[in-house]
Design a protein around this motif. Sequence first.
Motif, PDB file in Angstrom:
ATOM      1  N   VAL A   1       0.840  -1.193   0.000  1.00 54.60           N
ATOM      2  CA  VAL A   1       0.000   0.000   0.000  1.00 54.60           C
ATOM      3  C   VAL A   1       0.881   1.252   0.000  1.00 54.60           C
ATOM      4  N   VAL A   2       0.550   2.194  -0.871  1.00 51.54           N
ATOM      5  CA  VAL A   2       1.201   3.501  -0.869  1.00 51.54           C
ATOM      6  C   VAL A   2       0.352   4.429  -0.005  1.00 51.54           C
ATOM      7  N   VAL A   3       0.919   4.912   1.072  1.00 46.12           N
ATOM      8  CA  VAL A   3       0.160   5.750   1.999  1.00 46.12           C
ATOM      9  C   VAL A   3      -0.003   7.145   1.403  1.00 46.12           C
ATOM     10  N   PRO A   4      -1.240   7.629   1.303  1.00 51.18           N
ATOM     11  CA  PRO A   4      -1.456   8.963   0.717  1.00 51.18           C
ATOM     12  C   PRO A   4      -1.020  10.075   1.663  1.00 51.18           C
ATOM     13  N   GLY A   5      -1.059  11.289   1.157  1.00 50.52           N
ATOM     14  CA  GLY A   5      -0.723  12.447   1.974  1.00 50.52           C
ATOM     15  C   GLY A   5      -1.784  12.742   3.012  1.00 50.52           C
ATOM     16  N   ARG A   6      -1.437  13.669   3.899  1.00 50.89           N
ATOM     17  CA  ARG A   6      -2.307  13.994   5.023  1.00 50.89           C
ATOM     18  C   ARG A   6      -3.675  14.492   4.564  1.00 50.89           C
ATOM     19  N   GLU A   7      -3.713  15.325   3.551  1.00 51.83           N
ATOM     20  CA  GLU A   7      -4.996  15.873   3.101  1.00 51.83           C
ATOM     21  C   GLU A   7      -5.919  14.769   2.592  1.00 51.83           C
ATOM     22  N   GLU A   8      -5.368  13.806   1.853  1.00 47.14           N
ATOM     23  CA  GLU A   8      -6.181  12.706   1.356  1.00 47.14           C
ATOM     24  C   GLU A   8      -6.693  11.842   2.506  1.00 47.14           C
TER      25      GLU A   8
END
Length: 259
Positions: A218-225
Motif C-alpha cells: 500500500v502507498v500511503v497517501p498524503g495527510r490531506e487525502e
Amino acid sequence: MTVAHHDPTLPEVTLSELDGVRYLHLDSIWVQGAMRIAKPRVLELEYIQRMMAWMLWRPSAELAQGHAVQLGLGAAAITRFCHQVLRMRTTAVELNPAVIAACRMRFRLGADDERLTVLNQDAGAWVREPANAQTVDVLNVDLYDHEAAAPVLDDERFYADCHQVLNHGGLMTVNLFGRHASFLASAERIAAAFGRDQVWSLRPTREGNTVVVAARGVVVPGREELIARADNIEKRYGSLGVPARKWLRMVRPLPDPAN
C-alpha cells in the motif's frame, strides 16, 4: 445462559446481558464479543471499532469493494458490519462450532448467502491453504484463548501466511494487548512478515487492546487525502461506531526497537 456444544476440547460458550448489551464469553468472565440488542449493526466495543481502521488505507471509491475475512468470529460484530453494512463478500473462520451457533441464534448473524460464508475451521490452516493465496482484500485477526490472555496464533509463520492470503493492496488488522509484555514481540513478527514500512499501530484502548494495521504493497497517501477519507468514512458510518477522524489522530508508525 450457556450455549451447548458437543466438543469437550473447546471452551463452553456462555452469554450475559447488561444495560441492553448482550455479551459472549468462552468459559470465563472475560468478554469475547458484544452486541447492543436494539442496534445490532453498531460496533459496541472500542477495540472492535478500531479493528475497522483499515478503512483509512483504502481509497474512498474502493472502500467497500473486495473480499473481507475475519479470523475468530467472536460475537460476529466485524462480520455483520462487513456483510450487512459495507455489503462486501465476507468470510468468517471460527474453530468453535458453539460460537457459530451462538452468533446465528443470539447475535443476528444470518445464514450463509451469496456474499457470506462462515467456516468451522482452524484459522491457521485456512491461511496456509494454497487455494486462499491472494484472495483477500481485508483480513481482521482476533484470535484469543478463552481467558483473553494472549493470541492463540502469533508466530512469524502465521503472519507470513496472512501476508500471503492478501491481494496486492490488501490490509490486515490484528488485536493485540498494547500494555502486555508480548506486544512488541508480536508487532516485530508482523513487521518481519509485512515490512516495517507497511505496519502501523493505534493507541491502546482503556482496556489495553492495541490494534495493529499491516498492508501488502500500500502507498500511503498524503495527510490531506487521509483527512478526506476519514471525513467520508465518518459521514457514512460514524453513527454505527466508526470514528475515523479519531483513528487518524492515534495512528503511528511501528516504533523502531533500535531507538
